[in-house]
Design a protein around this motif. Structure first.
Motif, PDB file in Angstrom:
ATOM      1  N   LYS A  66       0.954  -1.312  -0.174  1.00  0.00           N
ATOM      2  CA  LYS A  66       0.139   0.128   0.021  1.00  0.00           C
ATOM      3  C   LYS A  66       1.268   1.373  -0.053  1.00  0.00           C
ATOM      4  N   THR A  67       2.040   1.089   0.248  1.00  0.00           N
ATOM      5  CA  THR A  67       3.182   2.502  -0.601  1.00  0.00           C
ATOM      6  C   THR A  67       3.436   2.478  -1.225  1.00  0.00           C
ATOM      7  N   TYR A  68       4.017   3.451  -1.516  1.00  0.00           N
ATOM      8  CA  TYR A  68       4.977   3.225  -2.425  1.00  0.00           C
ATOM      9  C   TYR A  68       5.513   5.271  -3.059  1.00  0.00           C
ATOM     10  N   VAL A 117      -7.867  20.349   3.196  1.00  0.00           N
ATOM     11  CA  VAL A 117      -7.997  19.295   2.447  1.00  0.00           C
ATOM     12  C   VAL A 117      -7.251  18.064   2.977  1.00  0.00           C
ATOM     13  N   GLN A 118      -6.184  18.332   2.826  1.00  0.00           N
ATOM     14  CA  GLN A 118      -5.011  17.001   3.337  1.00  0.00           C
ATOM     15  C   GLN A 118      -5.294  16.973   5.010  1.00  0.00           C
ATOM     16  N   ARG A 119      -5.924  18.214   5.564  1.00  0.00           N
ATOM     17  CA  ARG A 119      -6.144  18.121   7.309  1.00  0.00           C
ATOM     18  C   ARG A 119      -7.051  17.484   7.253  1.00  0.00           C
ATOM     19  N   ASP A 120      -8.208  17.550   6.467  1.00  0.00           N
ATOM     20  CA  ASP A 120      -9.410  16.832   7.110  1.00  0.00           C
ATOM     21  C   ASP A 120      -9.883  16.112   6.180  1.00  0.00           C
ATOM     22  N   PHE A 121      -9.364  15.531   5.288  1.00  0.00           N
ATOM     23  CA  PHE A 121      -9.598  14.374   4.902  1.00  0.00           C
ATOM     24  C   PHE A 121      -8.136  13.016   4.680  1.00  0.00           C
ATOM     25  N   GLY A 122      -7.215  13.228   4.716  1.00  0.00           N
ATOM     26  CA  GLY A 122      -5.730  12.636   5.268  1.00  0.00           C
ATOM     27  C   GLY A 122      -6.249  11.556   5.745  1.00  0.00           C
ATOM     28  N   ASN A 123      -5.397  10.517   5.899  1.00  0.00           N
ATOM     29  CA  ASN A 123      -5.946   9.375   6.791  1.00  0.00           C
ATOM     30  C   ASN A 123      -5.514   9.413   7.701  1.00  0.00           C
ATOM     31  N   ARG A 124      -6.089   9.623   8.909  1.00  0.00           N
ATOM     32  CA  ARG A 124      -5.948   9.791  10.716  1.00  0.00           C
ATOM     33  C   ARG A 124      -5.528   7.950  11.266  1.00  0.00           C
ATOM     34  N   GLU A 125      -5.364   7.191  10.489  1.00  0.00           N
ATOM     35  CA  GLU A 125      -5.951   5.827  11.531  1.00  0.00           C
ATOM     36  C   GLU A 125      -4.826   5.159  10.949  1.00  0.00           C
ATOM     37  N   ASP A 126      -4.043   5.483  10.042  1.00  0.00           N
ATOM     38  CA  ASP A 126      -2.270   4.517   9.016  1.00  0.00           C
ATOM     39  C   ASP A 126      -1.521   5.831   9.074  1.00  0.00           C
ATOM     40  N   ARG A 127      -0.097   5.354   9.684  1.00  0.00           N
ATOM     41  CA  ARG A 127       0.318   6.679   9.350  1.00  0.00           C
ATOM     42  C   ARG A 127       1.525   6.208   7.739  1.00  0.00           C
ATOM     43  N   LYS A 128       1.243   5.038   7.676  1.00  0.00           N
ATOM     44  CA  LYS A 128       2.198   4.640   7.065  1.00  0.00           C
ATOM     45  C   LYS A 128       1.688   4.681   5.798  1.00  0.00           C
ATOM     46  N   VAL A 129       0.008   5.105   5.648  1.00  0.00           N
ATOM     47  CA  VAL A 129      -0.684   5.658   4.094  1.00  0.00           C
ATOM     48  C   VAL A 129      -1.309   7.385   4.531  1.00  0.00           C
ATOM     49  N   ARG A 171       0.188  10.475   3.738  1.00  0.00           N
ATOM     50  CA  ARG A 171       1.168  11.659   3.715  1.00  0.00           C
ATOM     51  C   ARG A 171       0.043  11.959   1.997  1.00  0.00           C
ATOM     52  N   LEU A 172       0.113  13.467   1.877  1.00  0.00           N
ATOM     53  CA  LEU A 172      -0.904  14.040   0.314  1.00  0.00           C
ATOM     54  C   LEU A 172      -1.191  13.153  -0.462  1.00  0.00           C
ATOM     55  N   LYS A 173       0.321  12.262  -0.830  1.00  0.00           N
ATOM     56  CA  LYS A 173       0.513  11.723  -2.819  1.00  0.00           C
ATOM     57  C   LYS A 173      -0.590   9.924  -2.178  1.00  0.00           C
ATOM     58  N   TYR A 174      -1.112   9.882  -0.756  1.00  0.00           N
ATOM     59  CA  TYR A 174      -2.349   8.991  -1.063  1.00  0.00           C
ATOM     60  C   TYR A 174      -3.738   9.363  -0.718  1.00  0.00           C
ATOM     61  N   THR A 175      -3.942  10.720  -0.371  1.00  0.00           N
ATOM     62  CA  THR A 175      -4.992  11.439  -0.185  1.00  0.00           C
ATOM     63  C   THR A 175      -5.501  11.742  -1.490  1.00  0.00           C
ATOM     64  N   VAL A 176      -4.444  12.019  -2.285  1.00  0.00           N
ATOM     65  CA  VAL A 176      -4.378  12.622  -3.759  1.00  0.00           C
ATOM     66  C   VAL A 176      -5.418  11.382  -4.581  1.00  0.00           C
TER      67      VAL A 176
END
Length: 569
Positions: free
Chosen positions: A266-268, A293-305, A307-312
């Motif tokens: 899941k990481t890259y 947008v990253q603040r409100d929709f970024g993943n706060r459950e799993d720090r591995k994913v 970063r913004l790259k995963y949100t986008v």
């Protein structure tokens, strides 16, 4: 926060209960111990500090029945890598007096102190403040140091504007909490710069909120003709589009980032994608919308994913853009057709444009120290004391001395030579374009060596490259001690990433320009086989390259399977 509370990562809980990063940091600084608690370790990152230990000493400590030798690494935040000689001298004094005797230029144009004792942190922070420096926001779940081309061209509106913009962005996205001043500076200005919402409630962090961002966030600004800051590797990259010496606007890239975990598909690593084109007047507003947008929709459950790259990529670029438009308040245009076209490392002598000169000096892996055969730290101290130049750090961990008058050019070179510092003009291209992260013995994430391993490999490789008659080739060679990729190995011509003790994953096919990812050529390559494997690649490159083809372009054209065939596996 986007995630439900019962699924939040532990770090989110620590931030939630910290009262805007305060936690028990102040109490722990005064408790007489040599280390922080696991909760405070997460909070102090936002103040530019990591808790580490001397990994070289672990075995002997265990054998003697002792624990870890705790030390702190502290970063300075330097937008565009700019500071003056007075500040440089103070940093050199601090690394000698309370650090491990070395200062390190980072791959984000800041500096790092190593070997700081917990009991000396107050002194370090306060003395930095005395010369106008700060570590606030150099690490943590906030916007990190804003990268920008540091070249000190004068009477040049393009460079003036992007450098001023980098400072404006750094200030706009700096944490507003008063915790840093209260805990470390203990000055009379203590207290947040608060705002009040429509209900009369105080807002301490108008951009970040109580929980800050889900993960670190990186920004950088470049010109199309000079991508010296690796704009495609930033969470939010800005390419300044110009015409007739005027900046017309900025292409906005989103979703770059280097870190990966080999065991987690899941990481890259990822390069930024073009989102929109904005005017200079709208730039900070659009950047703020992206951050929110990253603040409100970024993943706060799993720090591995997180970063913004995963949100986008999880939202999809079109949906992400719609959300940014919603936060910004109006529709955004399509990106400009312009893109990066070249790369300048700004090494050697260059005319500033005002009758003075600047000199870019290669600093191997960014380490400023006095070695047995080269007294680099002493040389820099003498240059600052006698010539009082401006100081500029590059994204390749090098230093630029600016504002050198014509008659002082020989003096600068003489000082460097006196202390056996090798001039930029005398180094090989293999060394010139190489870079390594810190890794052992201080970085707790490193799997194997990097900064201490790469110089020997470079020495061996440059000889082999010369034997092949390829010494004039330009190629980036970057090494990291773990897959987090702090030295940006995944878009370089050659990337070496720590995989196990004294073993590396070899990536090939990136490019100097930084806008293409590399691929895994071989995994688990023992350290003593790295150079022989690369010699095979360079030999195939010499024999089968197209006219004008670079090493990275050659490896990209062939791909892993055909390149393995060409090198005999």
């Amino acid at each position: 926060m986007a995630s439900t509370d019962n699924k939040l990562s532990p770090v989110e809980g620590i931030k939630d209960e910290s009262n805007y990063l305060r936690g028990t940091v102040a109490e722990e600084l005064a408790d007489g111990t040599d280390h922080f608690s696991k909760e405070s370790i997460q909070l102090i990152k936002h103040f530019g500090m990591y808790q580490q230990d001397d990994r070289d000493a672990r075995a002997s400590n265990r054998a003697a029945g002792g624990g870890k030798d705790y030390i702190m690494m502290v970063r300075t935040r330097l937008p565009a890598g700019l500071l003056n000689s007075q500040q440089m001298l103070e940093e050199l004094d601090l690394c000698d007096e309370i650090g491990n005797g070395t200062l390190r230029i980072t791959s984000r144009q800041g500096t790092q102190f190593h070997g700081i004792q917990k009991s000396d942190v107050h002194q370090l922070m306060q003395r930095m403040k005395g010369v106008g420096l700060t570590s606030l926001g150099a690490c943590g779940d906030v916007n990190r140091n804003v990268m920008c081309c540091p070249a000190p061209f004068k009477n040049n509106e393009l460079h003036d504007q992007i450098q001023k913009t980098s400072f404006a962005i750094a200030d706009h996205f700096a944490p507003r909490t008063g915790a840093y001043r209260e805990i470390f500076l203990q000055d009379p200005e203590t207290g947040e710069k608060t705002r009040v919402d429509e209900n009369g409630n105080e807002i301490v962090e108008p951009i970040y909120g109580k929980h800050y961002l889900p993960r670190k966030f990186k920004m950088g600004i470049c010109l199309p003709e000079d991508n010296c800051i690796d704009v495609y590797t930033q969470d939010l990259g800005m390419i300044a589009i110009h015409e007739g010496g005027k900046i017309l606007g900025y292409n906005i890239l989103v979703g770059g980032g280097m870190g990966r975990t080999p065991s987690a598909d899941k990481t890259y690593p990822a390069l930024g994608m073009k989102l929109t084109y904005v005017s200079p007047e709208d730039l900070i507003g659009v950047c703020e919308a992206i951050v929110k947008v990253q603040r409100d929709f970024g993943n706060r459950e799993d720090r591995k994913v997180a970063r913004l790259k995963y949100t986008v990529r999880n939202m999809g670029l079109p949906e992400f853009k719609k959300k940014v438009e919603e936060y910004f308040g109006r529709e955004l245009p399509e990106p400009h057709e312009a893109d990066v076209t070249d790369f300048d490392d700004h090494k050697g002598w260059s005319a500033q444009g005002d009758g003075k000169w600047f000199y870019g000096l290669n600093v191997e892996n960014g380490r400023i120290a006095d070695f047995e055969d080269c007294k680099l730290k002493t040389a820099i101290r003498e240059v600052c004391t006698t010539l009082n130049p401006g100081i500029h750090f590059t994204g390749h961990q090098d230093i630029i001395f600016s504002d050198i008058v014509e008659e002082d050019k020989p003096k600068l070179e003489a000082i460097l030579k006196k202390h056996n510092v090798v001039l930029t003009e005398e180094i090989s291209n293999t060394l010139r374009w190489s870079m390594a992260c810190v890794a052992w013995p201080t970085c707790g994430l490193s799997i194997t060596e990097s900064e201490r391993a790469l110089p020997g490999m470079v020495d061996d490789l440059e000889k082999e490259v010369a034997k092949l008659g390829l010494q004039d080739e330009k190629f980036t060679l970057r090494m990291t001690g773990c897959p987090n990729g702090c030295a940006r190995p995944y878009n370089s011509d050659i990337g070496l990433v720590g995989r196990a003790k004294e073993k590396y994953t070899m990536f090939l096919g990136g490019r100097l320009l930084g806008n293409r990812l590399s691929y895994i050529y071989k995994d688990m390559v023992p350290a003593d086989e790295v150079v022989p494997e690369l010699v095979k690649v360079f030999t195939a490159f010499k024999e089968q390259r197209n006219d004008g083809e670079s090493l990275g372009d050659f490896c990209d054209r062939l791909g892993q399977e055909k390149l393995l065939e060409a090198t005999g596996g």
